[in-house]
Scaffold this active site. Sequence first.
Site, PDB file in Angstrom:
ATOM      1  N   SER A  54       0.805  -0.967   0.009  1.00  0.00           N
ATOM      2  CA  SER A  54      -0.197  -0.204  -0.302  1.00  0.00           C
ATOM      3  C   SER A  54       0.507   1.265  -0.100  1.00  0.00           C
ATOM      4  O   SER A  54       1.788   1.570   0.845  1.00  0.00           O
ATOM      5  CB  SER A  54      -0.959  -0.593   1.354  1.00  0.00           C
ATOM      6  OG  SER A  54      -1.282   1.007   1.606  1.00  0.00           O
ATOM      7  N   TYR A 104      -1.578   0.099  11.191  1.00  0.00           N
ATOM      8  CA  TYR A 104      -1.562  -0.587   9.256  1.00  0.00           C
ATOM      9  C   TYR A 104      -0.383  -0.299   8.443  1.00  0.00           C
ATOM     10  O   TYR A 104       0.149  -1.421   7.790  1.00  0.00           O
ATOM     11  CB  TYR A 104      -3.016  -0.771   9.154  1.00  0.00           C
ATOM     12  CG  TYR A 104      -3.358  -0.933   6.961  1.00  0.00           C
ATOM     13  CD1 TYR A 104      -3.326  -2.818   7.054  1.00  0.00           C
ATOM     14  CD2 TYR A 104      -2.765   0.065   6.358  1.00  0.00           C
ATOM     15  CE1 TYR A 104      -3.587  -2.871   5.405  1.00  0.00           C
ATOM     16  CE2 TYR A 104      -2.728  -0.504   5.050  1.00  0.00           C
ATOM     17  CZ  TYR A 104      -3.678  -1.545   4.389  1.00  0.00           C
ATOM     18  OH  TYR A 104      -3.345  -2.369   2.797  1.00  0.00           O
ATOM     19  N   LYS A 106       2.920  -2.450   6.448  1.00  0.00           N
ATOM     20  CA  LYS A 106       2.958  -2.196   4.595  1.00  0.00           C
ATOM     21  C   LYS A 106       4.569  -1.764   4.664  1.00  0.00           C
ATOM     22  O   LYS A 106       5.095  -1.739   3.551  1.00  0.00           O
ATOM     23  CB  LYS A 106       1.945  -1.116   4.229  1.00  0.00           C
ATOM     24  CG  LYS A 106       0.219  -2.004   3.969  1.00  0.00           C
ATOM     25  CD  LYS A 106       0.680  -3.623   3.919  1.00  0.00           C
ATOM     26  CE  LYS A 106      -0.967  -4.125   3.802  1.00  0.00           C
ATOM     27  NZ  LYS A 106      -0.091  -5.817   2.652  1.00  0.00           N
TER      28      LYS A 106
END
Length: 253
Positions: A147, A170, A174
């Site tokens: 991402s 999150y 990533k």
Amino acid sequence: MASPNQKIVLITGGNQGVGYETAKNLVLFSQDYHVILGSRDVSKGEAAAKELQATDGIKGTVSSTQIDVTDDQSVDAAALRVASEYGRLDVLVNNAGIVSTASPPTREALRPILETNVVGSLSVTEAFLDLLRKSAHKPPRLVFVSSSTGSITHAADRDSPYYGPGAAEYRASKAALNMLMVMYHARLGPEGFLVFGADPGLCATGFTGDPEALRRRGGAEPWQGGERVASVVKGERDDNVGRVLGVYGVSPF
């Protein structure tokens, strides 16, 4: 059952969202692909495979296998099944992931996210490496679904659309996954592997539990995210091997 002429592709978290749409894109694109949908829940994986098999215009083939990327026994068992049924793997797409939208970030939320998004990707990759080395369609491909929110360059730039404090767990996962991808590129590139990060972008999937909210934020449709990941699998982005590839081009680290 796949034919010797088909490329065998395993997509973790393939029964829904971007993983499912990536599989759909591949099997509608060409008869050259047999896609294995990896799913924690056996029944959901089988249902997704049947749904794809019944899709109008399907050219490739599809099956499913149980795999929980956070469970070592499940990962190893999946590798043994693929070895027994196919004897090889041509493409591995590490797609399975989870997110937290809680604020502020918590250690309770961070641990399972790292376990799934980072440790899980490493676990699956290591378990399937020998099968990738036996690929019948060189070069073998290793894809980590990442991402742009994991870009430290973007995160530190106030003018970037990815600047902001939200989803810290999150985003950290990533960023770690991007490093993991680069390390595999350095390690496996000399063997002839092609290793990539693929960024599907913000997509209106059930990932956060509210696809309509994601759509209101400008999220793309799930099929568009699948198309972006599938373009990496199909070799359309090979000029930028070892990088994270998104809709706008190469994502800075």
